[in-house]
Write an enzyme that holds these catalytic residues in place. Structure first.
Site, PDB file in Angstrom:
ATOM      1  N   LYS A   7      -8.121  28.138  -9.082  1.00 52.17           N
ATOM      2  CA  LYS A   7      -8.746  27.334 -10.141  1.00 52.17           C
ATOM      3  C   LYS A   7      -9.248  28.258 -11.238  1.00 52.17           C
ATOM      4  CE  LYS A   7     -13.235  28.524  -9.532  1.00 52.17           C
ATOM      5  NZ  LYS A   7     -14.131  29.115 -10.532  1.00 52.17           N
ATOM      6  N   ASP A 133     -17.110  25.425  -4.469  1.00 49.96           N
ATOM      7  CA  ASP A 133     -15.807  25.088  -5.051  1.00 49.96           C
ATOM      8  C   ASP A 133     -14.892  24.329  -4.095  1.00 49.96           C
ATOM      9  OD1 ASP A 133     -16.368  26.299  -7.497  1.00 49.96           O
ATOM     10  OD2 ASP A 133     -15.619  28.248  -6.851  1.00 49.96           O
TER      11      ASP A 133
END
Length: 280
Positions: A7, A133
């Protein structure tokens, strides 16, 4: 086989410190085509095995993928064991959620392997116990994460573009960066502008709205990260920012020929440079 994409943050803000010592954050994130690969094999005995070739990543209970498997097995009362083969392509301690995305891939993969068929929202809730996350990585795509990263709202994908990532040969501890936060001195990004740009799928508005409240802290500890960001912009990136707590810097470009030139230019600054597509 389960893909575990990296990401990048399009926006990262730290709002306040909670009573438990953690910080509430607001992060706009999307995925890129740089992925680890996870293979899962059911074992007859109640054990968790981690197999990977990386001297930087532990293969025991310190590994987030191991912790994800342990949590999944406990939650859904799975008596069998599992062997987790990890092919690492995402750099370690780089701000790209390498460990978190592996953990998320394990949750998704075990959900199928053991025919649990839990919805993604349940897996994301489980993942939020492992790290800030992980919940986002369960979903992937593009989203805003709030709270401890456990409140996820899906967003439109960014327009198609190329992403150049450049990582200096250092590791950055997220804990160290967060311990140095002085909320009154943070430069807060304009998250609203990023959200508006995504809704309009306006590439250049996204680029000029990028913001990361942690940049100044990491730049003070590791000035080379700031130099890489400046070099990325000088080479022609339409937008550039540090991802997560660093040290990886990414640049966004719409056209491949320009992206290729920037990629070649950045190879002069650090060895770990990648040119990939945005997934979103």
């Amino acid at each position: 086989m389960e893909k575990a994409p990296a990401k990048i943050n399009l926006s990262l803000d730290v709002l306040h410190k909670r009573d438990d010592g953690y910080h509430d954050v607001e992060m706009v994130m999307t995925t890129i085509d740089l992925s680890d690969r996870i293979e899962l094999q059911q074992l007859p005995k109640d054990e968790i095995q981690i197999a990977l070739e990386s001297r930087y990543v532990p293969s025991d209970e310190r590994n987030l993928a191991y912790q994800a498997a342990k949590l999944f097995k406990k939650t859904y009362q799975i008596p069998n064991g599992v062997r987790i083969q990890i092919e690492k392509n995402i750099p370690v301690s780089a701000g790209l959620a390498g460990g978190s995305t592996d953990a998320a891939a394990v949750l998704r993969g075990l959900n199928r392997l053991f025919h649990v068929n839990a919805p993604l929202k349940d897996l994301a809730k489980l993942g939020s116990n492992l790290g800030a996350d992980v919940a986002f990585c369960v979903y992937g795509k593009t989203a805003i994460a709030k709270g401890f990263g456990d409140q996820i709202e899906m967003l439109p994908s960014p327009p198609n573009c190329w992403v150049i990532t450049a990582r200096p040969d250092i590791g950055v501890s997220t804990r160290t960066i967060f311990e140095r936060i002085e909320l009154q001195h943070l430069q807060h990004p304009d998250t609203k502008k990023v959200l508006e740009a995504l809704q309009k799928r306006d590439f250049y508005q996204i680029c000029i709205s990028l913001g990361n409240a942690l940049e100044d802290i990491t730049f003070a500890l590791h000035p080379e990260v700031n130099r890489i960001k400046n070099a990325m912009l000088q080479a022609g990136a339409d937008g550039a920012m540090m991802s997560g707590s660093g040290p990886t810097v990414f640049g966004l470009v719409q056209h491949f020929s320009k992206a290729q030139r920037i990629y070649n230019s950045m190879r002069g600054f650090c060895e770990d440079v990648q040119l990939v597509r945005i997934l979103g």
